[in-house]
Design an enzyme around this catalytic site. Structure first.
Site, PDB file in Angstrom:
ATOM      1  N   GLU A 186      -6.293   6.876  -1.008  1.00 42.59           N
ATOM      2  CA  GLU A 186      -6.212   5.680  -0.171  1.00 42.59           C
ATOM      3  C   GLU A 186      -6.847   4.478  -0.873  1.00 42.59           C
ATOM      4  OE1 GLU A 186      -4.470   5.316   2.613  1.00 42.59           O
ATOM      5  OE2 GLU A 186      -3.853   7.384   2.264  1.00 42.59           O
ATOM      6  N   HIS A 196       1.529   4.183  -2.934  1.00 40.34           N
ATOM      7  CA  HIS A 196       1.453   5.644  -2.761  1.00 40.34           C
ATOM      8  C   HIS A 196       2.610   6.327  -3.503  1.00 40.34           C
ATOM      9  CE1 HIS A 196      -1.908   6.576  -0.248  1.00 40.34           C
ATOM     10  NE2 HIS A 196      -1.509   5.853   0.782  1.00 40.34           N
ATOM     11  N   HIS A 236       0.836  -1.203   0.000  1.00 40.17           N
ATOM     12  CA  HIS A 236       0.000   0.000   0.000  1.00 40.17           C
ATOM     13  C   HIS A 236       0.874   1.257   0.000  1.00 40.17           C
ATOM     14  CE1 HIS A 236      -3.450   2.554   1.371  1.00 40.17           C
ATOM     15  NE2 HIS A 236      -2.480   3.196   2.004  1.00 40.17           N
ATOM     16  N   GLU A 237       1.899   1.264   0.847  1.00 44.19           N
ATOM     17  CA  GLU A 237       2.773   2.439   0.932  1.00 44.19           C
ATOM     18  C   GLU A 237       3.615   2.606  -0.335  1.00 44.19           C
ATOM     19  OE1 GLU A 237       2.056   4.402   3.160  1.00 44.19           O
ATOM     20  OE2 GLU A 237       0.919   3.044   4.448  1.00 44.19           O
TER      21      GLU A 237
END
Length: 293
Positions: free
Chosen positions: A223, A150, A146-147
């Site tokens: 997100e 980003h 997920h990071e």
């Protein structure tokens, strides 16, 4: 959440300092004897708004490390097997995402993780000890994905540009309203009076709060994209679903029916408008309903 708050706070502080400095130096020549020069005011507003945002972005890694006490792992000499696994996992995910290897850091705190940095190939991924202690390796890998997503999506740059645009309108509109109040409402036909400066300060606070709602909305959308990006990097959505469920204190599996009527953000009432992250249950639902990874 903390790093976003620091980003916004630094941005506002830099914007105020720049605004005062440029006025003292005479850079903002938008006030003339004939009234407001809107073109000059727009240029002034853009300089103040975007400069504040980009300075905040360039300081983001340093601010994140200072605010969390994150310790960057030396990729050549990790202290233990867990650190070695963390670095290797982040690097593998970065390779799949087509970006440079980020710095990897650990910090003490409750379950959480973040990514920040001004450039895709010079970013930072940090994970808390609380998250490492409470999740399986597969769930931690999903959070790291997920990071990394980003970073690959350029989310910090996007947020910076959006913040710069809204800053520009905050500075611009605050001075237009201030000029109107000073000249029309207070009927001051001489030099700019205290009514102008007082109104500008109040309007910048009010408009700044409204602008934060816009920035928060964009943050919530990113997100969802990062959740989908993690599923793509992992090759399956279930690891991210389980990680989100654990973060939300839910048992992995079907969502309770009580979540069907949940709001659009993690906060309640008006606080929902300022939330930078959607509710966990909404993120799980969106990830499960996605047609493709």
């Amino acid at each position: 959440m903390k790093r976003i708050f620091l980003f916004l706070l630094t941005n506002i502080a830099v914007m105020v300092v720049l605004s005062i400095t440029m006025n003292v130096l005479g850079v903002g020549r938008y006030l003339t004897t004939q009234g407001l020069d809107l073109t000059q005011l727009l240029i002034f507003s853009a300089l103040v708004g975007f400069t504040g945002s980009f300075i905040s972005l360039l300081l983001s890694k340093w601010m994140a490390k200072q605010s969390t006490g994150a310790r960057v792992i030396n990729p050549q000499a990790p202290a233990n097997a867990r650190e070695a696994w963390l670095v290797d996992t982040v690097h593998q995910l970065a390779d799949r995402a087509g970006i440079g290897h980020p710095e990897v850091a650990i910090y003490d705190g409750p379950p959480n993780a973040f990514a920040t940095g001004a450039f895709k190939n010079d970013a930072l991924v940090a994970v808390s000890t609380g998250l490492l202690d409470s999740m399986t390796e597969e769930e931690v890998a999903a959070v790291l994905g997920h990071e990394v997503a980003h970073i690959a999506n350029g989310d910090m740059i996007t947020l910076t540009l959006i913040q710069g645009v809204v800053n520009t309108f905050v500075v611009f509109l605050a001075r237009v309203v201030g000029y109107f109040v000073d000249r029309v409402v207070l009927k001051n036909d001489r030099d700019i009076g205290m009514g102008y400066y007082a109104t500008v300060i109040v309007c910048e606070i009010v408009f700044g709060l409204l602008a934060s709602i816009i920035v928060a909305w964009f943050s919530r959308q990113r997100e969802y994209r990062a959740d989908a990006g993690s599923a793509k990097l992992m090759g399956a959505r279930e690891p991210m679903v389980r990680a989100l469920a654990r973060l939300g204190g839910l048992e992995p599996g079907e969502l309770p029916k009580s979540f069907e009527a949940s709001g659009i953000s993690g906060g309640a009432g008006i606080a929902a408008l300022f939330s930078t992250h959607p509710p966990i249950e909404d993120r799980i639902r969106a990830l499960r309903s996605a047609q493709t990874l």
